[in-house]
Design an enzyme around this catalytic site. Structure first.
Site, PDB file in Angstrom:
ATOM      1  N   ASN A 117     -10.355  -2.585  -6.404  1.00 31.32           N
ATOM      2  CA  ASN A 117      -9.544  -1.635  -7.192  1.00 31.32           C
ATOM      3  C   ASN A 117     -10.189  -1.237  -8.524  1.00 31.32           C
ATOM      4  O   ASN A 117      -9.812  -0.234  -9.127  1.00 31.32           O
ATOM      5  CB  ASN A 117      -8.133  -2.196  -7.462  1.00 31.32           C
ATOM      6  CG  ASN A 117      -7.230  -2.168  -6.244  1.00 31.32           C
ATOM      7  OD1 ASN A 117      -6.291  -2.963  -6.119  1.00 31.32           O
ATOM      8  ND2 ASN A 117      -7.484  -1.251  -5.309  1.00 31.32           N
ATOM      9  N   ARG A 145      -5.416  -2.362   8.842  1.00 31.53           N
ATOM     10  CA  ARG A 145      -6.545  -3.200   8.439  1.00 31.53           C
ATOM     11  C   ARG A 145      -6.085  -4.257   7.454  1.00 31.53           C
ATOM     12  O   ARG A 145      -4.992  -4.163   6.885  1.00 31.53           O
ATOM     13  CB  ARG A 145      -7.676  -2.352   7.858  1.00 31.53           C
ATOM     14  CG  ARG A 145      -7.260  -1.363   6.815  1.00 31.53           C
ATOM     15  CD  ARG A 145      -8.469  -0.585   6.281  1.00 31.53           C
ATOM     16  NE  ARG A 145      -8.046   0.430   5.354  1.00 31.53           N
ATOM     17  CZ  ARG A 145      -7.998   1.741   5.622  1.00 31.53           C
ATOM     18  NH1 ARG A 145      -8.380   2.189   6.800  1.00 31.53           N
ATOM     19  NH2 ARG A 145      -7.582   2.587   4.712  1.00 31.53           N
ATOM     20  N   ASP A 178       0.832  -1.204   0.000  1.00 34.35           N
ATOM     21  CA  ASP A 178       0.000   0.000   0.000  1.00 34.35           C
ATOM     22  C   ASP A 178       0.869   1.257   0.000  1.00 34.35           C
ATOM     23  O   ASP A 178       2.016   1.234   0.424  1.00 34.35           O
ATOM     24  CB  ASP A 178      -0.905  -0.020   1.245  1.00 34.35           C
ATOM     25  CG  ASP A 178      -2.067   0.954   1.110  1.00 34.35           C
ATOM     26  OD1 ASP A 178      -2.338   1.439  -0.008  1.00 34.35           O
ATOM     27  OD2 ASP A 178      -2.715   1.244   2.137  1.00 34.35           O
ATOM     28  N   SER A 202      -6.968  -5.700  -6.183  1.00 40.13           N
ATOM     29  CA  SER A 202      -8.129  -6.257  -5.478  1.00 40.13           C
ATOM     30  C   SER A 202      -9.389  -6.089  -6.313  1.00 40.13           C
ATOM     31  O   SER A 202      -9.411  -5.296  -7.264  1.00 40.13           O
ATOM     32  CB  SER A 202      -8.309  -5.547  -4.138  1.00 40.13           C
ATOM     33  OG  SER A 202      -8.804  -4.231  -4.356  1.00 40.13           O
ATOM     34  N   GLY A 223       0.166   5.621  -4.112  1.00 38.83           N
ATOM     35  CA  GLY A 223      -0.423   6.926  -4.403  1.00 38.83           C
ATOM     36  C   GLY A 223       0.146   7.999  -3.489  1.00 38.83           C
ATOM     37  O   GLY A 223       0.521   9.092  -3.933  1.00 38.83           O
ATOM     38  N   GLU A 230       1.013 -13.780  11.768  1.00 38.29           N
ATOM     39  CA  GLU A 230       1.589 -12.643  12.499  1.00 38.29           C
ATOM     40  C   GLU A 230       1.513 -11.399  11.605  1.00 38.29           C
ATOM     41  O   GLU A 230       1.875 -11.456  10.423  1.00 38.29           O
ATOM     42  CB  GLU A 230       3.056 -12.923  12.846  1.00 38.29           C
ATOM     43  CG  GLU A 230       3.249 -14.088  13.795  1.00 38.29           C
ATOM     44  CD  GLU A 230       2.641 -13.827  15.173  1.00 38.29           C
ATOM     45  OE1 GLU A 230       2.711 -12.684  15.650  1.00 38.29           O
ATOM     46  OE2 GLU A 230       2.103 -14.784  15.762  1.00 38.29           O
TER      47      GLU A 230
END
Ligand code: FPP
Length: 238
Positions: free
Chosen positions: A64, A190, A16, A61, A19, A203
């Site tokens: 997306n 998240r 992530d 995803s 952008g 983990e």
């Protein structure tokens, strides 16, 4: 540094922040994705050389698709270019390439390149590189439930036979072990619909570093943190 015996077998990454990386530099978002491919390359080679068994990358995803059409098109173009350009490196590193997600929903030309990478690396015995493409965790579970229901309807499976083990066989990841370590870049706490079933006991490790800046040294940080974790799977350690 890591103790070798405490290396994760399977690492999954939510890449992530492409952008945000671009915005900070007043660049177009797509430049962030282009830089992100460099991180994909470095982290893949690093994991392969460390003999990590599997690396799963959340590359696109189901959600997306709701981005501006131009960004989606450029991401698909980037993906196609990546699949072609990285093919020799994948083969040279003995990596077996695979994918999860609704692949039939991707553009035909991208599907073709995916097929070639899967086919050409089929017999490789090193790390498995799995790209999650047009992937959604809930969709995966629904797809599995549908296939399972059909088997019951057709009399090939009884209700009594359905347990967690059986259910797993219907997931996209049926042939894979669950991730040991899930890395998320760019700080969000998240899981964003990624591998919902598979990360039950994984983990988690989150870094504020944006994906295009994520390099070997950040992977090392994640691995040394992982090496210190005590995995209990709901039980107790003596
Ligand atoms: C999240 O950044 C990243 C993606 C939506 C896709 C990840 C894609 C790449 C790393 C490049 C292509 C990958 C391959 C394997 C060729 P974001 O755009 O959501 O960042 P933001 O949250 O800062 O806006």
């Amino acid at each position: 540094m890591n103790e070798n015996n405490k290396l994760p077998g399977h690492i999954a990454i939510i890449m992530d922040g492409n952008g945000r990386w671009a915005r900070k530099r007043s660049l177009n978002r797509i430049r962030g994705h282009i830089e992100g491919v460099k991180s994909v390359r470095e982290i893949t080679e690093e994991c392969a050389s460390k003999h990590i068994k599997q690396l799963t990358l959340y590359a696109f995803s189901r959600e997306n698709w709701s981005r501006p059409r131009i960004e989606v098109e450029l991401l698909m173009r980037l993906l196609k270019r990546y699949l072609i350009k990285e093919r020799p490196t994948i083969l040279k590193n003995n990596i077996r390439f695979t994918v999860i997600g609704r692949i039939d929903g991707l553009p035909k030309d991208v599907q073709r390149e995916i097929e070639i990478n899967i086919e050409e690396s089929r017999h490789n015995t090193g790390m498995v590189l799995c790209l999650a493409l047009n992937y959604g965790g809930r969709t995966e579970i629904v797809d599995a439930a549908k296939r399972l229901a059909k088997e019951v309807k057709d009399g090939k499976l009884s209700l009594e036979e359905i347990d967690e083990e059986t259910f797993k066989n219907y997931l996209y990841t049926s042939e894979m072990t669950d991730p040991d370590l899930l890395i998320r870049t760019a700080g969000e706490m998240r899981v964003s619909n990624f591998l919902l079933w598979e990360i039950s006991y994984t983990e988690l490790w989150v870094t504020p570093v944006c994906w295009p800046d994520f390099r070997k040294k950040h992977l090392e940080e994640a691995l040394s943190d992982y090496a210190k974790r005590e995995r209990r799977y709901g039980g107790l350690i003596e």
